[in-house]
Design an enzyme around this catalytic site. Structure first.
Site, PDB file in Angstrom:
ATOM      1  N   HIS A 427      -1.499   3.936  -3.706  1.00 17.09           N
ATOM      2  CA  HIS A 427      -2.764   4.216  -3.020  1.00 17.09           C
ATOM      3  C   HIS A 427      -2.572   4.364  -1.510  1.00 17.09           C
ATOM      4  CE1 HIS A 427      -3.364   0.092  -1.348  1.00 17.09           C
ATOM      5  NE2 HIS A 427      -2.755  -0.310  -2.439  1.00 17.09           N
ATOM      6  N   CYS A 446       0.628  -3.767  -5.414  1.00 20.64           N
ATOM      7  CA  CYS A 446       0.500  -2.320  -5.514  1.00 20.64           C
ATOM      8  C   CYS A 446       1.311  -1.645  -4.412  1.00 20.64           C
ATOM      9  CB  CYS A 446      -0.962  -1.909  -5.432  1.00 20.64           C
ATOM     10  SG  CYS A 446      -1.888  -2.270  -6.948  1.00 20.64           S
TER      11      CYS A 446
END
Length: 535
Positions: A427, A446
């Site tokens: 992301h 992440c």
């Protein structure tokens, strides 16, 4: 024809005949072969795959007949080369196998030796094809699914092979990376045998223009490592500065040409330690298997980069930020398939972060982190004023937290999804300054991308002639929008402290989570050998 007197046959080499059975057997020979078959059945009884293999061939010899000489020779050759692949050669020592047959004095004993050879073959085949150890037992964050070949398939494949040697060589990974690592292993071993890279550099920081013994040691180390042509110059000149920069680039360091403390530490790493990294990288390559996808995403955690690979070439790359080196936040290793992106994403705060980080703050101040919405089990936004946070614990807190789309969203303005049980994805991020750091371990697990829009364009180029316009139109809407990838592509999240570029040049990285050290210890415990470490 007659039964060969096996007791006179010793296996003196790879092509030796252990058992020769031809033509119809007389009655006594049939009785003797019954003893062989019984011994094979008994020896194989505790392994269903081996037992089925011999049962299907009516317990006929697979290794110990005259006709099996080529198969036997190929097996012994493969065993003799096991250490070159960084395998625990003691598990399949060719001399031990020869001794096993030489010591067999009866048909029953040869039957037991027959099964012993099959067990050694299966152990070797499993190890060289898909790895010596089970990674999850060593590092819990390695979630990779290992494609282990079925024993019956291995035995059937070898039985059907016209050339046993070709079949056995084909068990090793077929990737160019594995071949390059294998060459680098041999090169490093030769360098170690010749004395290594010479004395360590006895300094904390060295800069261009300096002179002295430490600079000479630095120059000599750069020469030994192949970064600098031979020279008698005693100063930190331009040539030495360029050599240091090249070394820094190959080791993931800031290429400023200054031999600071971090650079000197890496320069002083012994070749034996680099060899350990190679051995671990070869094991990891075996775990990854051969089918990676012609076009795929590759994220190397230790390298802090994400790349798109197409037909073996890097067609896009960007810096990345990975998980912190603390429990429950280290980025796991696994492979999956990326199938969509979300433009203007909402951030659904993971439960662990909600109760560990945000709940205590909201108990102290109900309006803390007011940009996060409180959401009930039915997806409705709840006013914070209607909730007494002090009534709840981490276990009983009934709400979720959500951050709506915005430029300040923790996920930035786009995320790239490959749905997985670990809730890991790639992301954007509003925290752009972190990408300037050399070591980028700051996330909750992440993977943040330094150039997420360009990454999106590279993915969308496969399905639209105007990827930038397509992306910009959906971004401008401000609405959360899912975009499916018409051509989903595999993504491999790996952890390599030793990796090559397509030209074979070695790249080394720090063991930021200590995983490779744990894996090497496990390999060594399994019997993988490395030369003793020198300074």
């Amino acid at each position: 024809m007659r039964l060969v007197d096996l007791r006179r046959v010793l296996m003196a080499g790879a092509a030796s005949v252990v058992l020769g059975l031809t033509g119809p057997l007389p009655a006594q020979a049939s009785m003797d072969m019954a003893a062989f078959r019984q011994a094979v059945a008994e020896a194989a009884s505790d392994d269903a795959a081996i037992a089925e293999f011999y049962r299907a061939r009516d317990y006929a010899p697979f290794w110990t007949s005259a006709e099996a000489a080529d198969r036997r020779a190929a097996l012994l050759t493969a065993f003799s080369q096991a250490s070159a692949h960084g395998l625990p050669a003691g598990r399949y020592d060719p001399h031990a196998l020869i001794a096993t047959f030489s010591d067999a004095r009866t048909l029953r004993a040869i039957g037991r030796a027959e099964v012993a050879a099959t067990r050694m073959f299966l152990s070797y085949a499993r190890d060289i094809h898909s790895g010596v150890i089970e990674p999850r037992r060593v590092v819990a964050d390695i979630k990779r699914q290992i494609d282990r070949p079925e024993p019956g398939d291995l035995l059937a494949g070898l039985a059907a092979a016209d050339n046993p040697g070709v079949f056995l060589r084909g068990l090793a990974p077929r990737s160019p990376e594995y071949a390059r690592l294998l060459r680098e292993k041999m090169r490093l071993e030769q360098r170690i045998a010749e004395g290594g890279w010479g004395p360590r550099v006895p300094a904390g920081t060295l800069r261009p223009g300096q002179t002295g013994e430490a600079v000479v040691a630095l120059r000599n180390r750069m020469i030994s490592m192949g970064y600098l042509a031979r020279s008698a110059a005693a100063s930190y000149d331009v040539a030495l500065q360029k050599a240091v920069q090249a070394f820094q680039l190959d080791h993931g360091l800031e290429p400023d040409g200054i031999a600071g403390a971090g650079t000197v530490d890496e320069i002083n790493v012994a070749p034996e330690e680099r060899l350990k990294s190679i051995l671990v990288a070869m094991e990891r390559e075996r775990w990854l298997g051969n089918d990676r996808g012609d076009r795929h995403v590759l994220v190397n955690i230790t390298d802090f980069h994400a790349r798109i690979i197409d037909a073996g070439e890097v067609v896009f790359q960007t810096r990345s930020v990975v998980g912190k080196n603390v429990n429950d936040q280290r980025t796991p290793e696994f492979s999956d398939v990326m199938d969509h992106m979300v433009i203007n994403p909402s951030w659904h705060v993971p439960r662990s972060i909600t109760v560990k980080e945000y709940l205590p703050k909201m108990q102290a101040n109900p309006n803390a982190h007011g940009y996060l919405q409180l959401v009930d089990s039915r997806g409705r936004v709840v006013s914070r004023g209607a909730v007494d946070f002090s009534n709840y614990t981490a276990r009983t807190f009934p709400f979720a937290l959500k951050q709506p789309p915005s430029q300040a969203n923790a996920l930035g303005q786009v995320k790239f999804m490959f749905p997985n049980p670990y809730n890991i994805y790639l992301h954007d991020t509003p925290s752009k300054s972190l990408f300037a750091r050399e070591v980028r371990t700051f996330s909750h697990g992440c993977i943040r991308l330094g150039d997420p829009f360009d990454f999106a364009y590279a993915l969308l180029a496969a399905q639209t002639d105007d990827p930038k316009g397509f992306f910009a139109a959906r971004l401008a809407s401000g609405r959360e929008t899912r975009v499916d990838l018409e051509q989903p592509l595999p993504i491999h999240i790996i952890y390599r402290t030793a990796v090559t570029d397509p030209k074979g040049r070695m790249q080394y990285r720090r063991d930021v989570y200590g995983r490779d050290a744990a894996i090497f210890d496990a390999l060594q415990a399994a019997g993988v050998a490395v030369l003793p470490v020198r300074g």
